[in-house]
Design an enzyme around this catalytic site. Structure first.
Site, PDB file in Angstrom:
ATOM      1  N   GLU A 109      -1.396   8.970   7.957  1.00  0.00           N
ATOM      2  CA  GLU A 109       0.018   8.544   7.962  1.00  0.00           C
ATOM      3  C   GLU A 109       0.778   9.143   9.145  1.00  0.00           C
ATOM      4  O   GLU A 109       1.717   8.554   9.654  1.00  0.00           O
ATOM      5  CB  GLU A 109       0.700   8.945   6.649  1.00  0.00           C
ATOM      6  CG  GLU A 109       0.320   8.074   5.464  1.00  0.00           C
ATOM      7  CD  GLU A 109       0.881   6.655   5.564  1.00  0.00           C
ATOM      8  OE1 GLU A 109       2.056   6.508   5.905  1.00  0.00           O
ATOM      9  OE2 GLU A 109       0.116   5.701   5.313  1.00  0.00           O
ATOM     10  N   TYR A 152      -0.482   8.340  -2.787  1.00  0.00           N
ATOM     11  CA  TYR A 152      -0.531   7.959  -4.207  1.00  0.00           C
ATOM     12  C   TYR A 152      -1.670   8.705  -4.908  1.00  0.00           C
ATOM     13  O   TYR A 152      -1.608   8.966  -6.108  1.00  0.00           O
ATOM     14  CB  TYR A 152      -0.801   6.453  -4.350  1.00  0.00           C
ATOM     15  CG  TYR A 152       0.372   5.515  -4.139  1.00  0.00           C
ATOM     16  CD1 TYR A 152       1.562   5.923  -3.569  1.00  0.00           C
ATOM     17  CD2 TYR A 152       0.247   4.179  -4.524  1.00  0.00           C
ATOM     18  CE1 TYR A 152       2.604   5.019  -3.368  1.00  0.00           C
ATOM     19  CE2 TYR A 152       1.294   3.273  -4.341  1.00  0.00           C
ATOM     20  CZ  TYR A 152       2.467   3.695  -3.761  1.00  0.00           C
ATOM     21  OH  TYR A 152       3.487   2.796  -3.570  1.00  0.00           O
ATOM     22  N   GLY A 153      -2.716   8.988  -4.155  1.00  0.00           N
ATOM     23  CA  GLY A 153      -3.940   9.559  -4.736  1.00  0.00           C
ATOM     24  C   GLY A 153      -3.763  10.891  -5.431  1.00  0.00           C
ATOM     25  O   GLY A 153      -4.616  11.311  -6.215  1.00  0.00           O
ATOM     26  N   CYS A 198      -4.542  -1.300  -1.924  1.00  0.00           N
ATOM     27  CA  CYS A 198      -4.662   0.135  -2.159  1.00  0.00           C
ATOM     28  C   CYS A 198      -5.598   0.328  -3.347  1.00  0.00           C
ATOM     29  O   CYS A 198      -5.329  -0.188  -4.437  1.00  0.00           O
ATOM     30  CB  CYS A 198      -3.268   0.693  -2.469  1.00  0.00           C
ATOM     31  SG  CYS A 198      -3.245   2.419  -2.960  1.00  0.00           S
ATOM     32  N   ASN A 199      -6.690   1.024  -3.122  1.00  0.00           N
ATOM     33  CA  ASN A 199      -7.647   1.269  -4.212  1.00  0.00           C
ATOM     34  C   ASN A 199      -6.995   2.070  -5.342  1.00  0.00           C
ATOM     35  O   ASN A 199      -7.243   1.815  -6.517  1.00  0.00           O
ATOM     36  CB  ASN A 199      -8.847   2.079  -3.708  1.00  0.00           C
ATOM     37  CG  ASN A 199      -9.724   1.308  -2.747  1.00  0.00           C
ATOM     38  OD1 ASN A 199     -10.761   0.792  -3.119  1.00  0.00           O
ATOM     39  ND2 ASN A 199      -9.309   1.221  -1.483  1.00  0.00           N
ATOM     40  N   THR A 200      -6.172   3.034  -4.962  1.00  0.00           N
ATOM     41  CA  THR A 200      -5.556   3.909  -5.963  1.00  0.00           C
ATOM     42  C   THR A 200      -4.615   3.113  -6.869  1.00  0.00           C
ATOM     43  O   THR A 200      -4.623   3.283  -8.097  1.00  0.00           O
ATOM     44  CB  THR A 200      -4.783   5.054  -5.264  1.00  0.00           C
ATOM     45  OG1 THR A 200      -5.612   5.595  -4.232  1.00  0.00           O
ATOM     46  CG2 THR A 200      -4.403   6.130  -6.234  1.00  0.00           C
ATOM     47  N   ASP A 245       0.874  -1.175   0.000  1.00  0.00           N
ATOM     48  CA  ASP A 245       0.000   0.000   0.000  1.00  0.00           C
ATOM     49  C   ASP A 245       0.909   1.222   0.000  1.00  0.00           C
ATOM     50  O   ASP A 245       2.113   1.114   0.249  1.00  0.00           O
ATOM     51  CB  ASP A 245      -0.896  -0.006   1.252  1.00  0.00           C
ATOM     52  CG  ASP A 245      -1.808   1.224   1.322  1.00  0.00           C
ATOM     53  OD1 ASP A 245      -2.326   1.643   0.263  1.00  0.00           O
ATOM     54  OD2 ASP A 245      -1.982   1.791   2.417  1.00  0.00           O
ATOM     55  N   SER A 246       0.316   2.379  -0.242  1.00  0.00           N
ATOM     56  CA  SER A 246       1.074   3.618  -0.183  1.00  0.00           C
ATOM     57  C   SER A 246       1.479   3.940   1.260  1.00  0.00           C
ATOM     58  O   SER A 246       2.115   4.964   1.487  1.00  0.00           O
ATOM     59  CB  SER A 246       0.222   4.765  -0.721  1.00  0.00           C
ATOM     60  OG  SER A 246      -0.920   4.916   0.106  1.00  0.00           O
ATOM     61  N   CYS A 258     -10.880   3.765   0.013  1.00  0.00           N
ATOM     62  CA  CYS A 258      -9.446   3.906   0.277  1.00  0.00           C
ATOM     63  C   CYS A 258      -9.161   3.089   1.523  1.00  0.00           C
ATOM     64  O   CYS A 258      -9.906   3.178   2.504  1.00  0.00           O
ATOM     65  CB  CYS A 258      -9.097   5.376   0.507  1.00  0.00           C
ATOM     66  SG  CYS A 258      -7.424   5.657   1.123  1.00  0.00           S
ATOM     67  N   THR A 259      -8.103   2.291   1.482  1.00  0.00           N
ATOM     68  CA  THR A 259      -7.858   1.370   2.596  1.00  0.00           C
ATOM     69  C   THR A 259      -7.386   2.077   3.873  1.00  0.00           C
ATOM     70  O   THR A 259      -7.322   1.457   4.927  1.00  0.00           O
ATOM     71  CB  THR A 259      -6.833   0.285   2.197  1.00  0.00           C
ATOM     72  OG1 THR A 259      -5.642   0.925   1.718  1.00  0.00           O
ATOM     73  CG2 THR A 259      -7.393  -0.621   1.116  1.00  0.00           C
ATOM     74  N   HIS A 260      -7.062   3.351   3.773  1.00  0.00           N
ATOM     75  CA  HIS A 260      -6.741   4.100   4.990  1.00  0.00           C
ATOM     76  C   HIS A 260      -8.010   4.461   5.779  1.00  0.00           C
ATOM     77  O   HIS A 260      -7.950   4.649   6.995  1.00  0.00           O
ATOM     78  CB  HIS A 260      -6.024   5.421   4.641  1.00  0.00           C
ATOM     79  CG  HIS A 260      -4.572   5.290   4.316  1.00  0.00           C
ATOM     80  ND1 HIS A 260      -4.115   4.714   3.148  1.00  0.00           N
ATOM     81  CD2 HIS A 260      -3.456   5.688   4.995  1.00  0.00           C
ATOM     82  CE1 HIS A 260      -2.790   4.770   3.128  1.00  0.00           C
ATOM     83  NE2 HIS A 260      -2.366   5.346   4.241  1.00  0.00           N
TER      84      HIS A 260
HETATM   85  N1  DGL Z   1      -4.646   3.321   0.797  1.00  0.00           N
HETATM   86  C1  DGL Z   1      -4.655   4.006  -0.459  1.00  0.00           C
HETATM   87  C2  DGL Z   1      -5.958   3.667  -1.204  1.00  0.00           C
HETATM   88  O1  DGL Z   1      -6.606   2.689  -0.881  1.00  0.00           O
HETATM   89  C3  DGL Z   1      -4.372   5.442  -0.213  1.00  0.00           C
HETATM   90  C4  DGL Z   1      -3.999   6.160  -1.428  1.00  0.00           C
HETATM   91  C5  DGL Z   1      -3.081   7.310  -1.241  1.00  0.00           C
HETATM   92  O2  DGL Z   1      -1.942   7.105  -0.855  1.00  0.00           O
HETATM   93  O3  DGL Z   1      -3.506   8.414  -1.593  1.00  0.00           O
HETATM   94  O4  DGL Z   1      -6.355   4.322  -2.120  1.00  0.00           O
END
Ligand code: DGL
Length: 262
Positions: free
Chosen positions: A151, A42-43, A73-75, A10-11, A183-185
């Site tokens: 984060e 990442y988004g 990570c969805n992104t 993940d990011s 988003c997994t966060h």
């Molecule tokens: N956990 C990432 C997701 O699911 C976060 C993306 C990011 O870093 O912006 O999209």
């Protein structure tokens, strides 16, 4: 191959919400998790940059012998999974916003989606939305600013609560009855989100579904671990270890967190 680890990336720390579901369902699997926090969020990056980062993470996990990779990570999934599947032979599990179940379950005909800009602007997201929300009003909201605060470990901070109010309150005017966390966060913000949207709106996140899919794909490829020894979970972060360790503190299994430059 069966007893090789599952790789997850993940990011940053968000994908641990997926990891927790995976180890709950298949506890005798070993895992290696990469938190690419140095490059979060990442988004806010271009699709090309997200693909390049996903390649870097994938190659590192493959070099560590992973038998399957979860793009937690969805992104990264919505921008890079087609490329990854087309270029590496290891099986990939991805995660994308659970629009389909939300649309099917909605009674008011309106659903909210909170996700990153990178996810909302991806081709895969556009395709899924078109396919499943023909007679549904979808309120899409970019959660800009949330990932960097998570984060930093500021989960229940005034800054987070202010952003959540700004993003979620307008959705209530559209009478949404489901909110998709894309988003997994964001699952780490569920208590705060509930305070804003109330009990009437159901929150949908896909952690459990990803764990079930992981198990099914391991079974399909005859890759489920046969190990009877205690599983091992190795976390690597390219930022400080503090927040990652804190977010894992509710887990009762053995894991190691290490800072590494990747
Ligand atoms: N956990 C990432 C997701 O699911 C976060 C993306 C990011 O870093 O912006 O999209």
């Amino acid at each position: 191959m069966k007893n090789k680890p599952i790789g997850i990336f993940d990011s940053g720390i968000g994908g641990t919400s997926i990891w927790k579901e995976v180890v709950k369902l298949i506890p005798n699997e070993n895992t290696i998790y990469l938190a690419d926090s140095k490059n979060a969020p990442y988004g806010e990056k271009s699709s090309e940059e997200i693909i390049a980062l996903s390649i870097k993470n994938t190659e590192l996990l493959i070099s560590k012998g992973c038998k399957l990779i979860i793009v937690a990570c969805n992104t990264a999934t919505t921008n890079a999974i087609d490329y990854l599947r087309g270029n590496y032979s290891v099986p990939f599990i991805g995660i994308e916003p659970a629009i389909k179940p939300a649309a099917i379950l909605s009674k008011t005909g309106a659903i909210g989606i909170l996700a990153t800009k990178g996810t909302l602007s991806s081709k895969l997201f556009e395709k899924t939305t078109k396919e499943y929300t023909k007679n549904i009003t979808t309120i899409e909201q970019d959660g800009e600013g949330l990932v960097p605060l998570i984060e930093e470990g500021k989960l229940n901070s005034p800054e987070i609560n202010k952003l959540l109010s700004t993003y979620l309150k307008p959705m209530l005017n559209f009478n949404i009855d489901h909110l998709v966390l894309g988003c997994t966060h964001y699952p780490y913000l569920i208590p705060q989100i509930k305070k804003i949207i109330g009990e009437r709106v159901t929150i949908i996140d896909s952690g459990e579904a990803v764990a079930k899919q992981t198990k099914a794909i391991l079974e399909k490829h005859n890759l489920l671990s046969t190990s009877t020894t205690k599983s091992h979970h190795q976390f690597y972060t390219n930022s400080e270890t503090k927040v990652l360790s804190e977010i894992l503190s509710d887990v009762a299994i053995n894991f190691t967190v290490e800072k590494s430059d990747f």
